[in-house]
Scaffold this motif. Structure first.
Motif, PDB file in Angstrom:
ATOM      1  N   ASP A 101      43.791   8.113  15.981  1.00  0.00           N
ATOM      2  CA  ASP A 101      44.135   9.676  16.036  1.00  0.00           C
ATOM      3  C   ASP A 101      45.314   9.660  16.998  1.00  0.00           C
ATOM      4  O   ASP A 101      45.787   8.829  17.764  1.00  0.00           O
TER       5      ASP A 101
ATOM      6  N   SER B 221      45.441  11.795  19.899  1.00  0.00           N
ATOM      7  CA  SER B 221      45.084  12.458  20.852  1.00  0.00           C
ATOM      8  C   SER B 221      45.637  12.172  22.271  1.00  0.00           C
ATOM      9  O   SER B 221      45.821  12.937  23.094  1.00  0.00           O
TER      10      SER B 221
ATOM     11  N   ARG C  33      46.514  18.579  15.467  1.00  0.00           N
ATOM     12  CA  ARG C  33      46.423  18.577  16.683  1.00  0.00           C
ATOM     13  C   ARG C  33      48.095  19.219  17.157  1.00  0.00           C
ATOM     14  O   ARG C  33      48.039  19.358  18.287  1.00  0.00           O
TER      15      ARG C  33
END
Length: 233
Positions: free
Chosen positions: A45, A47, A83
Motif C-alpha cells: 500500500d 500509506s 488515498r
C-alpha cells in the motif's frame, strides 16, 4: 522516511527516472527505488508514501506473462488512488495507471518509436502538471501498446498515431506515454537496449536528433517534474 518518500518502480536498468528523479531529489524528496528486475518487492500500500512513480518497460500492462510484479503494482496504484497519493506513470506506468483506475491497456496498431509531436488538449491548459506549457511538444515515443481511458479521466494530450498520450485520473494521478524524463544518456541507452525496435536509419536518426530535442525539452521537463515533486509532500 514515512510521509516524505517517493516510491519509484523501475522495470529495466535503462528505464530509470533520469530527469524526473533529479527533480524529486532537488525538491528534497527521498527516493525508494524498487528495481523489480532484481526482485525488489513492491509495497502492498501507499500509506507511508508521499508519491508513487511507475516507470516504463517492455512488458504488457494487460498480461502477467513475463511480468511477475504486475498484480502488486496494480494493487499499489489502486491504493494510492484511494488515498489521493500523487502518482506519475510513464509509458508502461501510464498503461498500468489506466488499468488500475478502471480503464484498460490494449495492443496498439503498431510501434510509435522516435521523435514526434504531441498536442495538448484544452483540458491540459488548466491541468496542475501540464498547464501553461506549449500546446505542441516534440517528445520521444517508444511504445506499441496504448490505453482506453476510464470515463472519469481527463484527456490531456494526443499524437497523430495514438489519441491517448497523457491523462489525469482524479486530482493527482497522471499517465504520460512519451518519455519526457530521458536525458541524452537515456536516449542512447534506449537505442542500444531496444535496437530491434529502432533498427538502422531510425536508430541513427533518434541519436542524431537527441542533443537538440533533449535540450528543447529541458525546460518542459523541469516544469512538469518540478510540479509533481511539489505535490509529493
Amino acid at each position: 522516511m514515512a510521509g516524505v518518500t517517493v516510491l519509484v518502480v523501475q522495470h529495466k536498468p535503462v528505464e530509470g527516472p533520469y530527469r524526473l528523479g533529479q527533480a524529486l531529489v532537488r525538491a528534497g524528496r527521498a527516493l525508494d527505488v524498487r528495481r523489480t528486475y532484481l526482485g525488489d518487492p513492491v509495497p502492498a500500500d501507499a500509506s507511508s508514501l508521499s508519491g508513487v512513480v511507475v516507470m516504463g518497460g517492455p512488458m504488457a500492462a494487460y498480461s502477467d506473462e513475463g511480468f511477475a510484479s504486475r498484480t502488486a503494482e496494480l494493487a499499489l496504484l489502486e491504493d494510492a488512488l484511494d488515498r489521493s497519493v500523487p502518482v506519475l506513470g510513464i509509458c508502461l506506468g501510464a498503461q498500468l495507471l489506466a488499468v488500475a483506475s478502471g480503464g484498460s491497456a490494449v495492443p496498439g496498431h503498431g510501434l510509435e518509436v522516435g521523435w514526434g509531436d504531441v498536442e495538448l488538449t484544452e483540458a491540459a491548459a488548466s491541468d496542475e502538471l501540464l498547464g501553461s506549457l506549449p500546446t505542441r511538444l516534440r517528445t520521444l515515443h517508444w511504445h506499441g501498446d496504448t490505453v482506453v481511458l476510464p470515463p472519469q479521466a481527463a484527456h490531456l494530450a494526443r499524437s497523430a498515431a495514438y489519441e491517448n498520450q497523457a491523462f489525469r485520473v482524479g486530482a493527482a494521478a497522471w499517465g504520460l506515454q512519451p518519455h519526457l524524463e530521458l536525458d541524452r544518456a537515456g536516449v542512447d541507452a534506449f537505442c542500444t537496449e531496444f535496437a530491434d525496435e529502432a533498427p538502422g536509419p531510425l536508430g541513427e536518426e533518434i541519436r542524431e536528433r537527441a542533443p537538440e530535442a533533449v535540450a528543447a525539452l529541458a525546460g518542459v521537463a523541469e516544469v512538469v517534474f518540478g510540479r509533481f515533486a511539489a505535490l509529493c509532500r
